[in-house]
Motif scaffolding. Structure first.
Motif, PDB file in Angstrom:
ATOM      1  N   GLN A  64       0.846  -1.199   0.000  1.00  0.00           N
ATOM      2  CA  GLN A  64       0.000   0.000   0.000  1.00  0.00           C
ATOM      3  C   GLN A  64       0.875   1.240   0.000  1.00  0.00           C
ATOM      4  N   PRO A  65       0.502   2.337  -0.670  1.00  0.00           N
ATOM      5  CA  PRO A  65      -0.773   2.526  -1.376  1.00  0.00           C
ATOM      6  C   PRO A  65      -0.760   2.024  -2.817  1.00  0.00           C
ATOM      7  N   ASP A  68      -3.840   0.036  -4.079  1.00  0.00           N
ATOM      8  CA  ASP A  68      -5.060   0.832  -4.211  1.00  0.00           C
ATOM      9  C   ASP A  68      -5.032   1.720  -5.463  1.00  0.00           C
ATOM     10  N   TYR A  69      -3.894   2.339  -5.723  1.00  0.00           N
ATOM     11  CA  TYR A  69      -3.787   3.200  -6.910  1.00  0.00           C
ATOM     12  C   TYR A  69      -3.964   2.386  -8.190  1.00  0.00           C
ATOM     13  N   THR A  95      -8.936   0.950   0.028  1.00  0.00           N
ATOM     14  CA  THR A  95      -8.951   1.260   1.466  1.00  0.00           C
ATOM     15  C   THR A  95      -8.284   2.604   1.785  1.00  0.00           C
ATOM     16  N   ASP A  96      -7.439   3.114   0.892  1.00  0.00           N
ATOM     17  CA  ASP A  96      -6.757   4.392   1.115  1.00  0.00           C
ATOM     18  C   ASP A  96      -7.792   5.508   1.291  1.00  0.00           C
ATOM     19  N   ASP A  97      -7.694   6.270   2.399  1.00  0.00           N
ATOM     20  CA  ASP A  97      -8.725   7.253   2.745  1.00  0.00           C
ATOM     21  C   ASP A  97      -9.005   8.283   1.648  1.00  0.00           C
ATOM     22  N   GLN A  98      -7.934   8.861   1.086  1.00  0.00           N
ATOM     23  CA  GLN A  98      -8.115   9.885   0.057  1.00  0.00           C
ATOM     24  C   GLN A  98      -8.724   9.290  -1.206  1.00  0.00           C
ATOM     25  N   LYS A 100     -10.333   6.560  -1.573  1.00  0.00           N
ATOM     26  CA  LYS A 100     -11.639   5.959  -1.323  1.00  0.00           C
ATOM     27  C   LYS A 100     -12.775   6.913  -1.704  1.00  0.00           C
TER      28      LYS A 100
END
Length: 224
Positions: A64-65, A68-69, A95-98, A100
């Motif tokens: 991560q990240p 996710d990217y 799952t990454d807050d930004q 997401k």
């Protein structure tokens, strides 16, 4: 958001070679993979973009990240290729807050494209609540509510969008549209929309005509 401008063929090829060189030189850096997937997607080379994203995901799946990217990039490949069913699982694994929050918006747009407005609304409101001052999120919630026929609620969200950006021709046009349906003054909104974004106004004039016909038919039925 997933909209990307399409680069010229020559410029794209030069950038592709540059990024391939970067990947070869730094095999453990996911950024070049991500950038290349985005570039291929913008050039509508969906098959290559998908293959590269899959390969990169296999490599960075537990990092991560990076993971996710790459999931987000792969979701966007499928979204742009209009295979929305394939896009959704990738957006929903993020799952990454930004990231997401962007994925919520893209999920809503994918579901809206499939006319699944109820589920689209859930994702759009989730995105809007996380970023209440984001223009795109408010416009998307409003568009979905409009599609569901919730004109008053749609108008409320277009109002929010217009407060965030008073230069938004899209918000002004749709405020005129909802006002027209709700029997409120609307002419000023359409004048404003035409000045702010003549292209948007022109491309949505058919929608205006359809609503005028619908309202005229309703009035006619009431008089008989």
């Amino acid at each position: 958001m997933a909209k990307t401008s399409r680069p010229s063929k020559a410029k794209q090829q030069a950038l592709v070679h540059q990024l391939i060189g970067k990947i070869d030189a730094q095999t453990e850096d996911y950024h070049a993979y991500y950038e290349l997937v985005v570039l291929l997607t913008a050039g509508q080379d969906f098959e290559q973009a998908e293959a590269l994203a899959m390969k990169a995901l296999g490599k960075f799946d537990h990092q991560q990240p990076a993971a996710d990217y790459l999931r987000y990039a792969l979701g966007n490949v499928y979204y742009q290729a209009q295979t929305y069913d394939k896009a959704l699982p990738y957006y929903q694994q993020i799952t990454d807050d930004q990231l997401k929050q962007d994925a919520y918006l893209m999920s809503a747009q994918a579901l809206m494209a499939q006319h699944d407005y109820q589920h689209a609304l859930v994702w759009a409101i989730t995105a809007q609540e996380a970023r209440p001052q984001q223009l795109d999120a408010n416009l998307l919630v409003a568009d979905i509510l409009l599609a569901l026929g919730n004109n008053q609620q749609a108008s409320d969200y277009y109002q929010r969008a217009y407060k965030i950006d008073s230069q938004s021709g899209r918000a002004a046009f749709n405020l005129g549209l909802t006002a027209m349906v709700l029997g409120k003054p609307y002419a000023t909104w359409f004048e404003r929309a035409q000045k702010l974004d003549s292209q948007y106004f022109k491309s949505h004039q058919q929608q205006l005509t359809d609503i005028e016909k619908m309202l005229a038919a309703q009035a006619d039925n009431q008089n008989h």
